[in-house]
Design an enzyme around this catalytic site. Structure first.
Site, PDB file in Angstrom:
ATOM      1  N   ILE A 227      -2.981  74.069 -78.357  1.00  0.00           N
ATOM      2  CA  ILE A 227      -3.249  72.806 -79.061  1.00  0.00           C
ATOM      3  C   ILE A 227      -4.095  73.210 -80.265  1.00  0.00           C
ATOM      4  O   ILE A 227      -5.068  73.956 -80.132  1.00  0.00           O
ATOM      5  CB  ILE A 227      -3.960  71.779 -78.147  1.00  0.00           C
ATOM      6  N   SER A 228      -3.710  72.756 -81.442  1.00  0.00           N
ATOM      7  CA  SER A 228      -4.364  73.224 -82.670  1.00  0.00           C
ATOM      8  C   SER A 228      -5.819  72.764 -82.751  1.00  0.00           C
ATOM      9  O   SER A 228      -6.223  71.792 -82.105  1.00  0.00           O
ATOM     10  CB  SER A 228      -3.611  72.710 -83.903  1.00  0.00           C
ATOM     11  N   GLN A 229      -6.573  73.469 -83.592  1.00  0.00           N
ATOM     12  CA  GLN A 229      -7.968  73.107 -83.855  1.00  0.00           C
ATOM     13  C   GLN A 229      -8.016  71.703 -84.478  1.00  0.00           C
ATOM     14  O   GLN A 229      -7.222  71.398 -85.391  1.00  0.00           O
ATOM     15  CB  GLN A 229      -8.548  74.130 -84.837  1.00  0.00           C
TER      16      GLN A 229
END
Ligand code: SAM
Length: 223
Positions: A72-74
């Site tokens: 899950i992206s930053q």
């Protein structure tokens, strides 16, 4: 996490994003992001998209591992990519790389409809389930190779790609409306990658600018 703690943690995440945006302003040219994007970031429960073992880290401004070796992206990157699209309430947006479904949820808060393609079926299923539990009826998720886009719902006001491509996929440009935007990380796996913003002009010409050096998982598939 109890409700008050969640709210505090989400507010702290927003403060961390604001600080990171200011720190990267020499790359992006932005001192802050739009209020509508920050409001969406303040609304979506990120913990609903994070594995049970990482619940306590759900509001850290960092990427986290999800199933199938993906991430899950930053939050900073999710917010920045959304801000670059500058979406309107009646927009139709394509996302390539559903992953956890978090970015799709942020977009769903801001636009009319979101179509999201994920190459790993297990993730497409779990993301669709998480989005469904939260009541996001304006997101559709499909398992497949997003390099080819999702032509049945084109043209799009914006396309957002959340995995690094070796080059800009022509099918995604072809599926944009005149004036539409493509936000995409381009570069080598584990090498130099840059986040690009492209915009198709009314007469088909394309403007491109590099926004930020980034590190994404690779866009897989046959392209
Ligand atoms: N947007 C996601 C989120 O909010 O959790 C982050 C996604 S993760 C950084 C990138 C995702 O792209 C992975 O789930 C990966 O399986 C997916 N992906 C990689 N290549 C793809 C392709 N050709 N088509 C669709 N999805 C792809």
């Amino acid at each position: 996490m109890i409700a008050a703690n969640k709210n505090n943690a989400r507010q702290q995440m927003l403060a961390d994003i604001r600080q990171s945006v200011r720190e990267s302003a020499h790359y992006t040219g932005r001192q802050d992001l739009s209020e509508k994007v920050m409001n969406a970031m303040g609304k979506v429960p990120r913990e609903a998209f994070v594995l049970p073992e990482y619940q306590h880290l759900a509001y850290q401004n960092t990427p986290l591992a999800i199933a199938a070796g993906q991430t899950i992206s930053q939050p900073l990157i999710v917010a920045l990519m959304t801000d670059l699209l500058d979406p309107d309430t009646d927009d139709v947006i394509l996302e390539v790389g559903t992953g956890s479904g978090y970015q799709a949820a942020i977009l769903a808060e801001l636009v009319h409809s979101v179509y999201s393609v994920e190459i790993i079926e297990e993730l497409a299923d779990s993301a669709a389930a998480a989005l469904g539990r939260l009541g996001y009826e304006n997101v559709q998720v499909r398992a497949g190779d997003g390099y080819a886009g999702w032509p049945e719902h084109a043209p799009y006001d914006g396309v957002i790609v959340t995995a690094a491509a070796p080059h800009i996929p022509q099918p995604l440009l072809d599926q944009l409306k005149p004036g539409g935007k493509l936000v995409i990380p381009v570069g080598e796996e584990r090498g130099l990658q840059e986040l690009l913003l492209l915009q198709v002009g009314e007469n088909g010409d394309i403007a491109q600018r590099s926004v930020l050096p980034v590190r994404f998982v690779p866009l897989t598939g046959d392209h």
